[in-house]
Design a protein around this motif. Sequence first.
Motif, PDB file in Angstrom:
ATOM      1  N   LEU A 229      35.790  40.458  35.965  1.00  0.00           N
ATOM      2  CA  LEU A 229      34.948  40.198  37.232  1.00  0.00           C
ATOM      3  C   LEU A 229      35.424  38.800  37.975  1.00  0.00           C
ATOM      4  O   LEU A 229      35.493  38.604  38.944  1.00  0.00           O
ATOM      5  N   SER A 230      35.525  37.886  37.120  1.00  0.00           N
ATOM      6  CA  SER A 230      35.850  36.589  37.565  1.00  0.00           C
ATOM      7  C   SER A 230      37.409  36.751  38.181  1.00  0.00           C
ATOM      8  O   SER A 230      37.731  35.869  39.233  1.00  0.00           O
ATOM      9  N   ILE A 231      38.516  37.351  37.553  1.00  0.00           N
ATOM     10  CA  ILE A 231      39.709  37.667  38.330  1.00  0.00           C
ATOM     11  C   ILE A 231      39.491  38.338  39.662  1.00  0.00           C
ATOM     12  O   ILE A 231      39.948  37.747  40.416  1.00  0.00           O
TER      13      ILE A 231
ATOM     14  N   SER B 248      32.700  46.911  44.297  1.00  0.00           N
ATOM     15  CA  SER B 248      33.689  46.938  42.983  1.00  0.00           C
ATOM     16  C   SER B 248      33.058  46.220  41.926  1.00  0.00           C
ATOM     17  O   SER B 248      33.225  46.913  40.601  1.00  0.00           O
ATOM     18  N   THR B 249      32.466  45.349  42.067  1.00  0.00           N
ATOM     19  CA  THR B 249      31.834  44.475  40.823  1.00  0.00           C
ATOM     20  C   THR B 249      30.551  45.591  40.184  1.00  0.00           C
ATOM     21  O   THR B 249      30.806  45.865  38.957  1.00  0.00           O
ATOM     22  N   LEU B 250      29.948  46.204  40.817  1.00  0.00           N
ATOM     23  CA  LEU B 250      28.758  47.179  40.352  1.00  0.00           C
ATOM     24  C   LEU B 250      29.814  48.281  39.667  1.00  0.00           C
ATOM     25  O   LEU B 250      29.067  48.761  38.479  1.00  0.00           O
ATOM     26  N   SER B 251      30.708  48.895  40.497  1.00  0.00           N
ATOM     27  CA  SER B 251      31.240  50.307  39.954  1.00  0.00           C
ATOM     28  C   SER B 251      32.205  49.663  38.667  1.00  0.00           C
ATOM     29  O   SER B 251      32.480  50.694  38.000  1.00  0.00           O
TER      30      SER B 251
ATOM     31  N   ALA C 132      40.792  46.437  34.251  1.00  0.00           N
ATOM     32  CA  ALA C 132      42.338  45.666  34.120  1.00  0.00           C
ATOM     33  C   ALA C 132      43.416  46.509  34.925  1.00  0.00           C
ATOM     34  O   ALA C 132      44.191  45.778  35.673  1.00  0.00           O
ATOM     35  N   TYR C 133      43.353  47.787  34.908  1.00  0.00           N
ATOM     36  CA  TYR C 133      44.227  48.581  35.663  1.00  0.00           C
ATOM     37  C   TYR C 133      44.199  48.433  37.227  1.00  0.00           C
ATOM     38  O   TYR C 133      45.199  48.190  37.777  1.00  0.00           O
ATOM     39  N   ALA C 134      43.001  48.553  37.324  1.00  0.00           N
ATOM     40  CA  ALA C 134      42.596  48.429  38.899  1.00  0.00           C
ATOM     41  C   ALA C 134      43.030  46.869  39.670  1.00  0.00           C
ATOM     42  O   ALA C 134      43.243  46.829  40.611  1.00  0.00           O
ATOM     43  N   LEU C 135      42.713  45.790  38.623  1.00  0.00           N
ATOM     44  CA  LEU C 135      43.278  44.583  39.107  1.00  0.00           C
ATOM     45  C   LEU C 135      44.601  44.440  39.271  1.00  0.00           C
ATOM     46  O   LEU C 135      44.919  43.948  39.978  1.00  0.00           O
ATOM     47  N   ASN C 136      45.260  45.057  38.243  1.00  0.00           N
ATOM     48  CA  ASN C 136      46.954  45.109  38.405  1.00  0.00           C
ATOM     49  C   ASN C 136      47.227  45.759  39.657  1.00  0.00           C
ATOM     50  O   ASN C 136      48.345  45.479  40.396  1.00  0.00           O
TER      51      ASN C 136
END
Length: 277
Positions: free
Chosen positions: A101-103, A141-144, A153-157
């Motif tokens: 979440l920090s990322i 996004s944080t809640l989901s 991690a895949y969503a962040l990428n």
Amino acid sequence: MYVQFYIGGSRMAGIFAYESSEVDWCEDNYQHSENVVEYFNTMSSFVFFMVSPVMLYLLHPYARERNLAVHLVWFMMIFVGLFSMYFHMTLSFVGQMLDELSILWVLAVGYSLWFPRRYFPSFVKDRSSFSKMVLLITVVSTLSSFVKPTANAYALNFFALHILYSLGLELRSCTDQRVRRLACTSIGLWVLAISCWISDRFGCSFWQKLNFCYMHSIWHILIVVATAYGSTLIAYLDAYNEIPYSLPHLQYWPSDSWVVGLPYIVLKGTSKTQKSC
């Protein structure tokens, strides 16, 4: 009532417990310390603390002219490093969520500050409205992210891919070879970093045969350097479009003549300088 409280307390303690996360990287657990699950993944997170203060200092002239909120990006990167250390030290569920979440919030700040105005949705009139929209999406996004933590991690990428796409659009009209070289280096570093991440995640058996299970540690180092290069590139393009009178110029620390260094922006113009590119 006491039983319910006890059960709730047990669950709360569980998410802080060592190895309560579903994610476990390739490095052997507890190999070098009985208190640190992944020793090298934990220690490599120190690179965040080494690079972030330097980038805060180097980008200060640009931030002072553009918006001091720019400092939030690298200030928050310090917390990314802190939470990354905690996660790899414990492999706890809380550590995983704090790390990821920090990322997410670093990316949100970057989008709010630097996403080009000409690519705003038609219903967004100014950057303030755009920032509010990004904030809303980030909160959702944080809640989901708690629904399926292993997918975070895949969503962040995926967000990183969108950033690369946006950069490609911006660089189409750029002829400055110094800027284009920075772009190629940034993309190259990101490709190397994500290759290490994927290799550690899906090729662990191969690295175990070689007795080299440290690809995630290398990812930490490469992604911090890639972020330094990429954020400077984005900041340069932003300065060129938003404060063109400043005449932004790229340089490298500690020496501009060195092959390897951290990029930063020098503002050579004043408010009276006309745009000349």
